[in-house]
Design an enzyme around this catalytic site. Structure first.
Site, PDB file in Angstrom:
ATOM      1  N   SER A 138     -22.906  -9.961  45.175  1.00 36.33           N
ATOM      2  CA  SER A 138     -23.190  -8.605  44.707  1.00 36.33           C
ATOM      3  C   SER A 138     -24.162  -7.970  45.695  1.00 36.33           C
ATOM      4  CB  SER A 138     -23.844  -8.670  43.328  1.00 36.33           C
ATOM      5  OG  SER A 138     -24.363  -7.406  42.969  1.00 36.33           O
ATOM      6  N   TYR A 151     -29.209 -12.815  36.940  1.00 33.07           N
ATOM      7  CA  TYR A 151     -27.945 -12.399  37.583  1.00 33.07           C
ATOM      8  C   TYR A 151     -28.165 -12.182  39.082  1.00 33.07           C
ATOM      9  CZ  TYR A 151     -23.890  -9.639  38.927  1.00 33.07           C
ATOM     10  OH  TYR A 151     -22.770  -9.180  39.574  1.00 33.07           O
TER      11      TYR A 151
HETATM   12  N1  LIG Z   1     -18.354  -4.641  38.501  1.00 38.34           N
HETATM   13  C1  LIG Z   1     -19.432  -4.640  39.265  1.00 38.34           C
HETATM   14  O1  LIG Z   1     -20.185  -3.644  39.295  1.00 38.34           O
HETATM   15  C2  LIG Z   1     -19.758  -5.839  40.112  1.00 38.34           C
HETATM   16  C3  LIG Z   1     -20.702  -5.675  41.132  1.00 38.34           C
HETATM   17  C4  LIG Z   1     -21.036  -6.781  41.907  1.00 38.34           C
HETATM   18  C5  LIG Z   1     -20.428  -8.012  41.684  1.00 38.34           C
HETATM   19  N2  LIG Z   1     -19.508  -8.132  40.680  1.00 38.34           N
HETATM   20  C6  LIG Z   1     -18.923  -9.445  40.451  1.00 38.34           C
HETATM   21  O2  LIG Z   1     -17.517  -9.368  40.421  1.00 38.34           O
HETATM   22  C7  LIG Z   1     -17.007 -10.436  39.611  1.00 38.34           C
HETATM   23  C8  LIG Z   1     -15.981  -9.859  38.633  1.00 38.34           C
HETATM   24  O3  LIG Z   1     -16.666  -9.010  37.722  1.00 38.34           O
HETATM   25  P1  LIG Z   1     -15.985  -7.725  37.063  1.00 38.34           P
HETATM   26  O4  LIG Z   1     -16.873  -6.594  37.329  1.00 38.34           O
HETATM   27  O5  LIG Z   1     -14.567  -7.658  37.440  1.00 38.34           O
HETATM   28  O6  LIG Z   1     -16.180  -8.041  35.493  1.00 38.34           O
HETATM   29  P2  LIG Z   1     -15.188  -8.605  34.367  1.00 38.34           P
HETATM   30  O7  LIG Z   1     -14.050  -7.691  34.183  1.00 38.34           O
HETATM   31  O8  LIG Z   1     -16.053  -8.919  33.216  1.00 38.34           O
HETATM   32  O9  LIG Z   1     -14.630  -9.941  35.019  1.00 38.34           O
HETATM   33  C9  LIG Z   1     -15.287 -11.167  34.915  1.00 38.34           C
HETATM   34  C10 LIG Z   1     -14.258 -12.264  35.061  1.00 38.34           C
HETATM   35  O10 LIG Z   1     -14.957 -13.516  35.033  1.00 38.34           O
HETATM   36  C11 LIG Z   1     -14.293 -14.355  34.112  1.00 38.34           C
HETATM   37  N3  LIG Z   1     -15.232 -15.329  33.563  1.00 38.34           N
HETATM   38  C12 LIG Z   1     -16.444 -15.105  32.968  1.00 38.34           C
HETATM   39  N4  LIG Z   1     -16.956 -16.264  32.536  1.00 38.34           N
HETATM   40  C13 LIG Z   1     -16.050 -17.243  32.863  1.00 38.34           C
HETATM   41  C14 LIG Z   1     -15.985 -18.646  32.669  1.00 38.34           C
HETATM   42  N5  LIG Z   1     -16.969 -19.332  32.057  1.00 38.34           N
HETATM   43  N6  LIG Z   1     -14.901 -19.325  33.133  1.00 38.34           N
HETATM   44  C15 LIG Z   1     -13.896 -18.668  33.741  1.00 38.34           C
HETATM   45  N7  LIG Z   1     -13.884 -17.340  33.961  1.00 38.34           N
HETATM   46  C16 LIG Z   1     -14.961 -16.639  33.509  1.00 38.34           C
HETATM   47  C17 LIG Z   1     -13.705 -13.429  33.061  1.00 38.34           C
HETATM   48  O11 LIG Z   1     -12.588 -14.045  32.451  1.00 38.34           O
HETATM   49  P3  LIG Z   1     -12.566 -14.614  30.929  1.00 38.34           P
HETATM   50  O12 LIG Z   1     -13.512 -13.784  30.120  1.00 38.34           O
HETATM   51  O13 LIG Z   1     -11.122 -14.482  30.530  1.00 38.34           O
HETATM   52  O14 LIG Z   1     -13.001 -16.039  31.064  1.00 38.34           O
HETATM   53  C18 LIG Z   1     -13.237 -12.262  33.934  1.00 38.34           C
HETATM   54  O15 LIG Z   1     -11.959 -12.523  34.451  1.00 38.34           O
HETATM   55  C19 LIG Z   1     -18.215 -11.099  38.951  1.00 38.34           C
HETATM   56  O16 LIG Z   1     -18.550 -12.266  39.640  1.00 38.34           O
HETATM   57  C20 LIG Z   1     -19.300 -10.037  39.111  1.00 38.34           C
HETATM   58  O17 LIG Z   1     -20.589 -10.609  39.124  1.00 38.34           O
HETATM   59  C21 LIG Z   1     -19.154  -7.084  39.899  1.00 38.34           C
END
Ligand SMILES: NC(=O)c1ccc[n+]([C@@H]2O[C@H](COP(=O)([O-])OP(=O)(O)OC[C@H]3O[C@@H](n4cnc5c(N)ncnc54)[C@H](OP(=O)(O)O)[C@@H]3O)[C@@H](O)[C@H]2O)c1
Length: 245
Positions: A138, A151
């Site tokens: 991130s 985080y």
């Molecule tokens: N959106 C942002 O602003 C942002 C910014 C920087 C970095 N990121 C990073 O991008 C990544 C994806 O996030 P997103 O924004 O797309 O949010 P999201 O839609 O909530 O996606 C999170 C994903 O992680 C999975 N996950 C969570 N806990 C898990 C576990 N214990 N085992 C397996 N899978 C798990 C969820 O699947 P299930 O719930 O089905 O398990 C979901 O597919 C994350 O690592 C996040 O930190 C996001």
């Protein structure tokens, strides 16, 4: 990493960035399998996107990672790309004892989950002619959002882990790429409608364009993430931290 012709497993591909990336990479000519805990989401994805494979995985559980690994490598022996997308993000009030539970869950999923995935897949991937591990950190790994201390720390840890992994794997067939997104409109922490966050499709388009433009990239930093990523080098870290505080 070449942009097509791969077989890609995205752990954490059931929603948000992971699912959008899966759909785009599938259209680019890759075989893509997405994983996550939510069975209902996996079934919906199979129905809506028949080209995508699905597998249940909980990265908090090493046995579940091993089962998912065995499943995807048996069904897709050409698997050559692992994306460690799984992550959670929750606010913590460090003056409240409840925050410890959030911190421990965050470390388990974001740090241990990534390290366990890498450990499980490296021996398999290094046997492939050309392989890639993409970790997902991130922009907050580089300047923290004080509301989510563990985080930010978890993403800084995975940045550092990826740097070491890249050096250790330099003599193997495995390339290591870190994607450090800015705020993107997903439900990760309720920012799906936030004007301050990037639209999901615009973010994934930029990621694909950067990967295409620089197949040897170590980091994928979209324009909106550059301010935080390079704040320290640019000499405006304190100003950026004040903005996030
Ligand atoms: N959106 C942002 O602003 C942002 C910014 C920087 C970095 N990121 C990073 O991008 C990544 C994806 O996030 P997103 O924004 O797309 O949010 P999201 O839609 O909530 O996606 C999170 C994903 O992680 C999975 N996950 C969570 N806990 C898990 C576990 N214990 N085992 C397996 N899978 C798990 C969820 O699947 P299930 O719930 O089905 O398990 C979901 O597919 C994350 O690592 C996040 O930190 C996001």
């Amino acid at each position: 990493m070449r942009i097509s012709g791969n077989t890609i497993f995205i752990a954490g591909g059931t929603s948000g960035i992971g699912l959008e990336l899966a759909i785009r990479l599938s259209k680019e000519g890759n075989a893509v399998i997405v994983g996550g805990r939510r069975r209902d989401r996996l079934e919906e994805i199979t129905a809506a996107h028949p080209a995508l494979g699905t597998v249940e995985i909980d990265v908090d559980d090493t046995a579940s990672i091993r089962r998912a690994f065995e499943h995807v490598t048996a069904s897709h022996p050409a698997l050559n790309v692992l994306v460690t997308m799984s992550g959670i993000m929750h606010p913590e009030d460090l003056t409240s004892p409840d925050s410890l539970q959030i911190a421990e869950r965050t470390v388990t999923t974001n740090i241990l989950g990534t390290i366990r995935l890498a450990s499980q897949f490296i021996p398999f991937l290094r046997e492939q002619e050309a392989a890639t591990i993409i970790t997902v950190t991130s922009a907050l790994a580089f300047v923290p959002l004080p509301m989510t201390p563990t985080y930010n720390a978890s993403k800084a840890a995975i940045h550092s882990f990826t740097e070491s992994m890249r050096v250790q794997l330099a003599d193997t067939s495995i390339q290591c790429i870190e994607i450090a997104p800015p705020g993107v409109r997903t439900t990760l922490m309720g920012q799906e409608d936030s004007e301050a966050a990037m639209p999901l499709d615009a973010f994934v388009n930029e990621v694909i364009a950067l990967l295409e433009a620089n197949p040897e990239a170590k980091e994928i930093i979209v324009e909106a993430a550059a301010g935080l990523r390079y704040a320290e080098a640019n000499g405006n870290y304190d100003e950026m931290l004040a903005m996030l505080s």
